[in-house]
Design a protein around this motif. Structure first.
Motif, short mmCIF file in Angstrom:
data_model
loop_
_atom_site.label_atom_id
_atom_site.label_comp_id
_atom_site.label_asym_id
_atom_site.label_seq_id
_atom_site.Cartn_x
_atom_site.Cartn_y
_atom_site.Cartn_z
N LYS A 125 0.83 -1.20 0.00
CA LYS A 125 0.00 0.00 0.00
C LYS A 125 0.87 1.26 0.00
O LYS A 125 0.62 2.21 -0.74
N GLN A 126 1.93 1.26 0.81
CA GLN A 126 2.79 2.43 0.92
C GLN A 126 3.70 2.59 -0.30
O GLN A 126 4.05 3.72 -0.66
N SER A 127 4.08 1.48 -0.93
CA SER A 127 5.01 1.55 -2.05
C SER A 127 4.40 2.21 -3.28
O SER A 127 5.14 2.69 -4.15
N THR A 128 3.08 2.26 -3.34
CA THR A 128 2.44 2.94 -4.48
C THR A 128 2.70 4.44 -4.45
O THR A 128 2.54 5.12 -5.46
N LYS A 129 3.13 4.95 -3.31
CA LYS A 129 3.44 6.38 -3.20
C LYS A 129 4.82 6.71 -3.73
O LYS A 129 5.17 7.88 -3.88
N GLY A 130 5.62 5.66 -4.02
CA GLY A 130 6.95 5.87 -4.59
C GLY A 130 8.02 6.13 -3.54
O GLY A 130 7.75 6.33 -2.37
#
Length: 389
Positions: free
Chosen positions: A86-91
Motif C-alpha cells: 500500500k505504501q510503495s504505491t506512493k513511490g
C-alpha cells in the motif's frame, strides 16, 4: 481497505493467538492509565486493520508497545507485506547515503536528515530494496542486511573462498541486492574475480538466499568478460551490471534472474550497440535505464523489460561526465543524478539547469547513494540470525 467478516478464512487475516485476545473479532486496547473508563476496551478487527493501514511506519513501530496483541498484529507477515504494498504505491521518498563511516537517511525533497549513524569502521553500501539495505565492511568479512526503521540487522557469513591462496590472487568483488517476489526471498549476489597463473583472470558468482540462510555458487556463461565495479541495479526481478568485452571493449548489460539464479543478457538500444563511449545503468520510474555520454548525453529507459524495441530516449542533459539517474522528484520536473562516487545533484528538465544538494554534515568526497523506501520487513525474520563475536 474492504471490510471482512470475522468468519473469513484465516489465511486472509493474520492469526493472533494470545490469551489477552478475548474474542477473535476484537482487539484489546491497553488502558492502564485509567483514562477514558467509559471507552469500549475492544476494537473490532476490521476497525483496527483500517487504522493500522493508514498509519506511517514510525507510528507503527511505536504502537508495537501498546500490547502483545498489537505487536503481533503489526509484526505479522501478512500485515507487513500488505502495508508495504500500500505504501510503495506512493513511490520512493528518501535516499540513503554512505560516506566513509557515516550513513545518512534523508528526505529526497527537503534533504532533511532523518537518520545519521557514525559507525566505528567504514562500511560500504551494496544495495537497497524494500526498506532493507545491504552493507559490507571494507575487508568483506561480514555482510549486514539491515532495516534502518526497526534497527533489525541480520549478519551474514560471507561465502568461503578457496583456501589455497598460493594458486591464485583475489582481485575483488562486486555485489547486488534484490528481491525474488515469487518466493518472497531477499537475495545477495556476489561476483569475485581471481587471477590464476595457469588460466588468467577467472570470475566466480554466488547467490545468498535470506529465506534459506545459505549461499550457492551459480554458473557464469563462457561469454562473460569484465564487470564494472559498481553495485548491481535491481529491476523487473533481476540484478543488472554493465559488462565490457576484453577483445573489442564493447559494452553490454547482463542480469541475474533472482527467481532462477540464471544469467541473461539484456539488449542495449540499437543506437548504442558497438558504440565506444561511456555508459552507466540505473533505474528510473521503475524501469531499467541506460545513460550514454555520446553521441549525446542521453538517458534511455526500457519501458517493457527485455523488449529491445521499447528502449526510449527520454531526454538529454548538458553534462560532461556520465551520470546515472536515481529518482524523479515528486512533481516529476527534476531528476536526481549521480556521477560515480560524487555528490548527487538535481537536474531541472524544463530549465535544463543543475542544482547541488546540500545535506547537513555530508560534505564532499566519495559516497554511495541508493533509493530508500521505509518498511516493517524484518531481515532477521527470514533466516537464522548470525551473531558477531
Amino acid at each position: 481497505m474492504e471490510n471482512a467478516e470475522p468468519e473469513e478464512p484465516q489465511k486472509k487475516r493474520p492469526h493472533l493467538d494470545h490469551a489477552e485476545t478475548a474474542r477473535s473479532s476484537t482487539f484489546p486496547i491497553n488502558n492502564k492509565s485509567g483514562m477514558g473508563k467509559k471507552m469500549c476496551p475492544y476494537l473490532s478487527r476490521d476497525i483496527l486493520w483500517d487504522i493500522l493501514f493508514r498509519l506511517p511506519f514510525k507510528s507503527l513501530v511505536r504502537f508495537k508497545c501498546v500490547s502483545k496483541t498489537w505487536n503481533s498484529a503489526i509484526n505479522d507477515p501478512w500485515f507487513v507485506k500488505s502495508h508495504h504494498q500500500k505504501q510503495s504505491t506512493k513511490g520512493n521518498n528518501k535516499i540513503v547515503i554512505t560516506k566513509g563511516r557515516r550513513l545518512f537517511l534523508a528526505d529526497i525533497e527537503s534533504l532533511d536528515v532523518e537518520e545519521f549513524i557514525d559507525f566505528p569502521s567504514e562500511l560500504q553500501l551494496r544495495g537497497s530494496y524494500n526498506g532493507l539495505i545491504c552493507l559490507t565492511d571494507r575487508s568483506e568479512s561480514e555482510i549486514i542486511l539491515w532495516n534502518l526503521l526497526t534497527e533489525d540487522p541480520n549478519y551474514i557469513k560471507p561465502v568461503s573462498l578457496q583456501q589455497d591462496r598460493s594458486r591464485y590472487s583475489y582481485q575483488g568483488s562486486v555485489y547486488g541486492f534484490g528481491y525474488d517476489s515469487n518466493n518472497d526471498d531477499y537475495k545477495v549476489v556476489r561476483f569475485s574475480t581471481f587471477f590464476y597463473i595457469s588460466r588468467g583472470i577467472t570470475p566466480n558468482a554466488w547467490v545468498y538466499s535470506l529465506r534459506k540462510s545459505a549461499w550457492k555458487e551459480i554458473e557464469i556463461p563462457p561469454t562473460f568478460d569484465f564487470i564494472r565495479a559498481r553495485n548491481g541495479v535491481f529491476s523487473s526481478g533481476a540484478l543488472h551490471w554493465l559488462g565490457e568485452s576484453f577483445l573489442d571493449n564493447r559494452k553490454f548489460i547482463f542480469a541475474v534472474d533472482l527467481q532462477t539464479d540464471i544469467f541473461r543478457k539484456v539488449p542495449l538500444p540499437d543506437s548504442l550497440v558497438g558504440l565506444k563511449t561511456s555508459l552507466d545503468i540505473g533505474v528510473l520510474g521503475g524501469c531499467l535505464s541506460v545513460t550514454s555520454l555520446l553521441p549525446q548525453h542521453g538517458i534511455w529507459v526500457m519501458k517493457h523489460y527485455m523488449l529491445k524495441e521499447s528502449w526510449t530516449n527520454l531526454f538529454s542533459i548538458l553534462a560532461y561526465k556520465i551520470a546515472r539517474p536515481i529518482s524523479y522528484s515528486r512533481d516529476a520536473k527534476k531528476v536526481l543524478l549521480q556521477e560515480e562516487g560524487n555528490m548527487p545533484y538535481w537536474y531541472d528538465l524544463e530549465k535544463q539547469k543543475f542544482s547541488k544538494l546540500g545535506i547537513c554534515g555530508l560534505g564532499w568526497g566519495y559516497c554511495v547513494v541508493e533509493n530508500y523506501l521505509e518498511t516493517l520487513v524484518s531481515p532477521s525474520g527470514y533466516g537464522a540470525q548470525e551473531k558477531l563475536h
